[in-house]
Enzyme design. Sequence first.
Site, PDB file in Angstrom:
ATOM      1  N   VAL A 124       0.852  -1.191   0.000  1.00 13.21           N
ATOM      2  CA  VAL A 124       0.000   0.000   0.000  1.00 13.21           C
ATOM      3  C   VAL A 124       0.888   1.242   0.000  1.00 13.21           C
ATOM      4  O   VAL A 124       0.784   2.107  -0.874  1.00 13.21           O
ATOM      5  CB  VAL A 124      -0.891   0.073   1.265  1.00 13.21           C
ATOM      6  CG1 VAL A 124      -1.826   1.277   1.171  1.00 13.21           C
ATOM      7  CG2 VAL A 124      -1.681  -1.184   1.457  1.00 13.21           C
ATOM      8  N   ALA A 129       2.761   8.662   0.301  1.00  7.10           N
ATOM      9  CA  ALA A 129       1.493   8.236   0.892  1.00  7.10           C
ATOM     10  C   ALA A 129       1.752   7.144   1.920  1.00  7.10           C
ATOM     11  O   ALA A 129       1.811   5.966   1.590  1.00  7.10           O
ATOM     12  CB  ALA A 129       0.536   7.737  -0.196  1.00  7.10           C
ATOM     13  N   GLY A 130       1.976   7.577   3.168  1.00  3.09           N
ATOM     14  CA  GLY A 130       2.199   6.622   4.259  1.00  3.09           C
ATOM     15  C   GLY A 130       0.959   6.565   5.123  1.00  3.09           C
ATOM     16  O   GLY A 130       0.050   5.758   4.876  1.00  3.09           O
ATOM     17  N   SER A 131       0.891   7.474   6.090  1.00  2.00           N
ATOM     18  CA  SER A 131      -0.318   7.529   6.938  1.00  2.00           C
ATOM     19  C   SER A 131      -1.530   7.902   6.098  1.00  2.00           C
ATOM     20  O   SER A 131      -2.635   7.417   6.332  1.00  2.00           O
ATOM     21  CB  SER A 131      -0.130   8.579   8.038  1.00  2.00           C
ATOM     22  OG  SER A 131       0.979   8.252   8.836  1.00  2.00           O
ATOM     23  N   TRP A 157       8.635   0.582   1.492  1.00  2.00           N
ATOM     24  CA  TRP A 157       8.597  -0.098   2.813  1.00  2.00           C
ATOM     25  C   TRP A 157       7.858  -1.424   2.740  1.00  2.00           C
ATOM     26  O   TRP A 157       7.185  -1.777   3.703  1.00  2.00           O
ATOM     27  CB  TRP A 157       7.874   0.738   3.879  1.00  2.00           C
ATOM     28  CG  TRP A 157       8.125   2.176   3.966  1.00  2.00           C
ATOM     29  CD1 TRP A 157       7.208   3.176   3.867  1.00  2.00           C
ATOM     30  CD2 TRP A 157       9.372   2.831   4.242  1.00  2.00           C
ATOM     31  NE1 TRP A 157       7.797   4.398   4.045  1.00  2.00           N
ATOM     32  CE2 TRP A 157       9.123   4.210   4.281  1.00  2.00           C
ATOM     33  CE3 TRP A 157      10.677   2.368   4.452  1.00  2.00           C
ATOM     34  CZ2 TRP A 157      10.123   5.142   4.512  1.00  2.00           C
ATOM     35  CZ3 TRP A 157      11.662   3.304   4.687  1.00  2.00           C
ATOM     36  CH2 TRP A 157      11.376   4.663   4.719  1.00  2.00           C
ATOM     37  N   ARG A 258      -4.777  -5.398  13.071  1.00  2.00           N
ATOM     38  CA  ARG A 258      -4.180  -4.609  14.163  1.00  2.00           C
ATOM     39  C   ARG A 258      -3.935  -5.386  15.464  1.00  2.00           C
ATOM     40  O   ARG A 258      -2.821  -5.293  16.004  1.00  2.00           O
ATOM     41  CB  ARG A 258      -5.017  -3.363  14.428  1.00  2.00           C
ATOM     42  CG  ARG A 258      -4.378  -2.211  13.716  1.00  2.00           C
ATOM     43  CD  ARG A 258      -5.118  -0.937  13.762  1.00  2.00           C
ATOM     44  NE  ARG A 258      -4.620  -0.156  12.631  1.00  2.00           N
ATOM     45  CZ  ARG A 258      -5.354   0.612  11.865  1.00  2.00           C
ATOM     46  NH1 ARG A 258      -6.627   0.740  12.090  1.00  2.00           N
ATOM     47  NH2 ARG A 258      -4.802   1.260  10.868  1.00  2.00           N
ATOM     48  N   GLN A 294      14.377  -0.853  45.441  1.00  2.84           N
ATOM     49  CA  GLN A 294      13.045  -0.492  44.956  1.00  2.84           C
ATOM     50  C   GLN A 294      13.095   0.102  43.537  1.00  2.84           C
ATOM     51  O   GLN A 294      12.191  -0.121  42.728  1.00  2.84           O
ATOM     52  CB  GLN A 294      12.462   0.574  45.879  1.00  2.84           C
ATOM     53  CG  GLN A 294      11.143   0.194  46.457  1.00  2.84           C
ATOM     54  CD  GLN A 294      10.611   1.242  47.405  1.00  2.84           C
ATOM     55  OE1 GLN A 294      10.736   2.446  47.162  1.00  2.84           O
ATOM     56  NE2 GLN A 294      10.042   0.783  48.500  1.00  2.84           N
ATOM     57  N   GLY A 356      25.264  -1.610  31.259  1.00  2.00           N
ATOM     58  CA  GLY A 356      26.120  -1.718  30.075  1.00  2.00           C
ATOM     59  C   GLY A 356      25.870  -2.994  29.294  1.00  2.00           C
ATOM     60  O   GLY A 356      25.948  -3.011  28.063  1.00  2.00           O
ATOM     61  N   GLU A 379       1.724  -0.341  10.150  1.00  4.51           N
ATOM     62  CA  GLU A 379       0.282  -0.646  10.284  1.00  4.51           C
ATOM     63  C   GLU A 379      -0.436   0.477  11.033  1.00  4.51           C
ATOM     64  O   GLU A 379      -1.320   0.234  11.851  1.00  4.51           O
ATOM     65  CB  GLU A 379       0.081  -1.996  10.984  1.00  4.51           C
ATOM     66  CG  GLU A 379       0.598  -3.128  10.134  1.00  4.51           C
ATOM     67  CD  GLU A 379      -0.445  -4.152   9.799  1.00  4.51           C
ATOM     68  OE1 GLU A 379      -1.628  -3.944  10.083  1.00  4.51           O
ATOM     69  OE2 GLU A 379      -0.060  -5.171   9.226  1.00  4.51           O
TER      70      GLU A 379
HETATM   71  C1  LIG Z   1       9.846  -2.118   8.439  1.00  5.14           C
HETATM   72  C2  LIG Z   1       8.613  -1.622   7.775  1.00  5.14           C
HETATM   73  C3  LIG Z   1       7.745  -2.527   7.182  1.00  5.14           C
HETATM   74  C4  LIG Z   1       6.604  -2.068   6.539  1.00  5.14           C
HETATM   75  N1  LIG Z   1       5.801  -2.970   5.878  1.00  5.14           N
HETATM   76  C5  LIG Z   1       4.805  -2.485   5.078  1.00  5.14           C
HETATM   77  C6  LIG Z   1       4.093  -3.372   4.203  1.00  5.14           C
HETATM   78  O1  LIG Z   1       4.341  -4.583   4.168  1.00  5.14           O
HETATM   79  N2  LIG Z   1       3.148  -2.843   3.387  1.00  5.14           N
HETATM   80  C7  LIG Z   1       2.847  -1.498   3.364  1.00  5.14           C
HETATM   81  O2  LIG Z   1       1.984  -1.095   2.608  1.00  5.14           O
HETATM   82  N3  LIG Z   1       3.503  -0.645   4.196  1.00  5.14           N
HETATM   83  C8  LIG Z   1       4.469  -1.098   5.029  1.00  5.14           C
HETATM   84  N4  LIG Z   1       5.169  -0.235   5.840  1.00  5.14           N
HETATM   85  C9  LIG Z   1       4.837   1.195   5.801  1.00  5.14           C
HETATM   86  C10 LIG Z   1       4.235   1.735   7.083  1.00  5.14           C
HETATM   87  O3  LIG Z   1       2.928   1.277   7.237  1.00  5.14           O
HETATM   88  C11 LIG Z   1       4.379   3.286   7.042  1.00  5.14           C
HETATM   89  O4  LIG Z   1       5.733   3.567   7.268  1.00  5.14           O
HETATM   90  C12 LIG Z   1       3.515   3.945   8.062  1.00  5.14           C
HETATM   91  O5  LIG Z   1       2.158   3.833   7.726  1.00  5.14           O
HETATM   92  C13 LIG Z   1       3.844   5.430   8.220  1.00  5.14           C
HETATM   93  O6  LIG Z   1       3.926   6.098   6.986  1.00  5.14           O
HETATM   94  P1  LIG Z   1       5.187   7.035   6.672  1.00  5.14           P
HETATM   95  O7  LIG Z   1       6.388   6.249   7.003  1.00  5.14           O
HETATM   96  O8  LIG Z   1       5.038   7.577   5.325  1.00  5.14           O
HETATM   97  O9  LIG Z   1       5.070   8.224   7.756  1.00  5.14           O
HETATM   98  P2  LIG Z   1       4.188   9.553   7.606  1.00  5.14           P
HETATM   99  O10 LIG Z   1       2.787   9.218   7.267  1.00  5.14           O
HETATM  100  O11 LIG Z   1       4.902  10.518   6.749  1.00  5.14           O
HETATM  101  O12 LIG Z   1       4.220  10.088   9.118  1.00  5.14           O
HETATM  102  C14 LIG Z   1       5.308  10.826   9.659  1.00  5.14           C
HETATM  103  C15 LIG Z   1       4.908  11.286  11.074  1.00  5.14           C
HETATM  104  O13 LIG Z   1       3.766  12.177  10.988  1.00  5.14           O
HETATM  105  C16 LIG Z   1       2.724  11.671  11.807  1.00  5.14           C
HETATM  106  N5  LIG Z   1       1.428  12.005  11.189  1.00  5.14           N
HETATM  107  C17 LIG Z   1       1.051  11.809   9.889  1.00  5.14           C
HETATM  108  N6  LIG Z   1      -0.228  12.217   9.735  1.00  5.14           N
HETATM  109  C18 LIG Z   1      -0.660  12.641  10.941  1.00  5.14           C
HETATM  110  C19 LIG Z   1      -1.901  13.165  11.444  1.00  5.14           C
HETATM  111  N7  LIG Z   1      -2.969  13.302  10.649  1.00  5.14           N
HETATM  112  N8  LIG Z   1      -1.991  13.482  12.752  1.00  5.14           N
HETATM  113  C20 LIG Z   1      -0.909  13.341  13.567  1.00  5.14           C
HETATM  114  N9  LIG Z   1       0.284  12.846  13.162  1.00  5.14           N
HETATM  115  C21 LIG Z   1       0.390  12.498  11.884  1.00  5.14           C
HETATM  116  C22 LIG Z   1       2.960  10.175  11.866  1.00  5.14           C
HETATM  117  O14 LIG Z   1       2.307   9.603  12.987  1.00  5.14           O
HETATM  118  C23 LIG Z   1       4.471  10.119  11.964  1.00  5.14           C
HETATM  119  O15 LIG Z   1       4.861  10.351  13.283  1.00  5.14           O
HETATM  120  C24 LIG Z   1       6.293  -0.682   6.533  1.00  5.14           C
HETATM  121  C25 LIG Z   1       7.167   0.229   7.146  1.00  5.14           C
HETATM  122  C26 LIG Z   1       8.324  -0.224   7.731  1.00  5.14           C
HETATM  123  C27 LIG Z   1       9.261   0.794   8.308  1.00  5.14           C
END
Ligand SMILES: Cc1cc2nc3c(=O)[nH]c(=O)nc-3n(C[C@H](O)[C@H](O)[C@H](O)COP(=O)(O)OP(=O)(O)OC[C@H]3O[C@@H](n4cnc5c(N)ncnc54)[C@H](O)[C@@H]3O)c2cc1C
Length: 399
Positions: A124, A129-131, A157, A258, A294, A356, A379
Amino acid sequence: MELNDDQKTLQEWVHGFALNVMRPAAHEWDEREETPWPIIAEAAKIGIYGMDFIANAYVDPTGLSMMLALEELAWGDAGICMALMGTTLAVAAIMANGTPEQQMEWIPQCYGTLDDIKLAAFGVSEPDAGSDVSSLRTRALYDEKSDEWVLNGTKTWITNGGIANLHVIVASVDPELGSRGQASFIVPEGTTGIRMGQKFKKMGIRASHTAEVVLEECRVPSANLLGGKEKLDEKLARVREGKKASSQAAMATFEATRPAVGAQALGIARAAYEYALDYSKERKQFGRAIIENQGIAFKLADMKMHIDAARLLVWRASWMAATRKPFLNGEGSMSKLYAGETAVKVTEEAIQILGGYGYVREYPVERWHRDSKIYTIFEGTSEIQRLIIARAISGVHIR
Ligand SMILES: Cc1cc2nc3c(=O)[nH]c(=O)nc-3n(C[C@H](O)[C@H](O)[C@H](O)COP(=O)(O)OP(=O)(O)OC[C@H]3O[C@@H](n4cnc5c(N)ncnc54)[C@H](O)[C@@H]3O)c2cc1C
């Protein structure tokens, strides 16, 4: 609240594999940063990697079996666990969006056979286009003449990306409709126009392969559109008329997986807690075991409490999914969020307890901390989980 005999048997069996096969191999594959094919082969041989394992675990009406297995596997090693379970993401996408015929055809191909083991991948995420999965740029265009879909774009990723036998690719069929204009496509091995881009060197879960997947004029038959063209056309028509679409392809998959991600985080946290507890009873400073202070004992009490709370959230969410209770308060997100953050915190405290010795690679604790961090990122990041929960409990469109 008590596990039944079948669940206990499953838990013990998977624990045995985690203890005897995964733990001894964990350091080596973390250092090599490669897919641990021999371990996957062993898992397949005894039935831990394969369609039957997933099918049996998911028929448990309580929803707990899969969570128990994943906690044990990640306890053994999170990187190897991800190498085994990356395939499950693609399988979950096929289950969520495919027709029964597509499920029958493609799911076995995700795992291959004992003589010819395969992996699958779910793509995806993209560089921009991550989040925000609604802004996918990968396009799927329908070519009526050949009855094929043509995919173009770059995924990033991707777990098992480029080494998988089968990729499930989420692409936009109508960019104006955002996430409601997306669909999932099966890209099987041998398809031209799909290749691996760069392979990433990571902080943790290094036995799990993560890479870019590049699609250039990648053609797949119409039959490889999950759910079929008729259903897609109906969905698009509904959305264009302003009616709600039944589900968004990518989000439906993430929602179902999830608690399973939370269960893995839980396994890492438990591994670090157990190690730190044993160590604190043996390590002597100022003439007494460090747990007699403690300052150390209270850390361990908190670690145990957070792990148990995380497990209850994971089990609840998984039970709700299995019994089809609606997640009215973002309970799926809660489970992943809390377990992920618990794993980061607990593994950090474990390093502190080992001093350490916690910081060097001869001991596994630093690896567990490195492994844990991804659970607040992939995820759905912790921020996105909080957004989902906040929207669910308030009904307000919080930005
Ligand atoms: C080891 C690894 C394996 C992965 N495996 C897969 C896979 O198999 N398939 C797949 O499709 N993807 C996969 N991913 C992708 C993963 O799901 C994304 O990295 C994740 O969704 C975040 O997207 P981004 O890295 O672009 O971060 P961004 O979306 O750019 O986010 C950057 C920061 O901004 C914050 N942010 C963004 N929008 C908002 C908002 N509206 N409000 C508050 N904070 C926000 C985020 O929380 C984060 O802290 C993988 C990633 C890694 C590192």
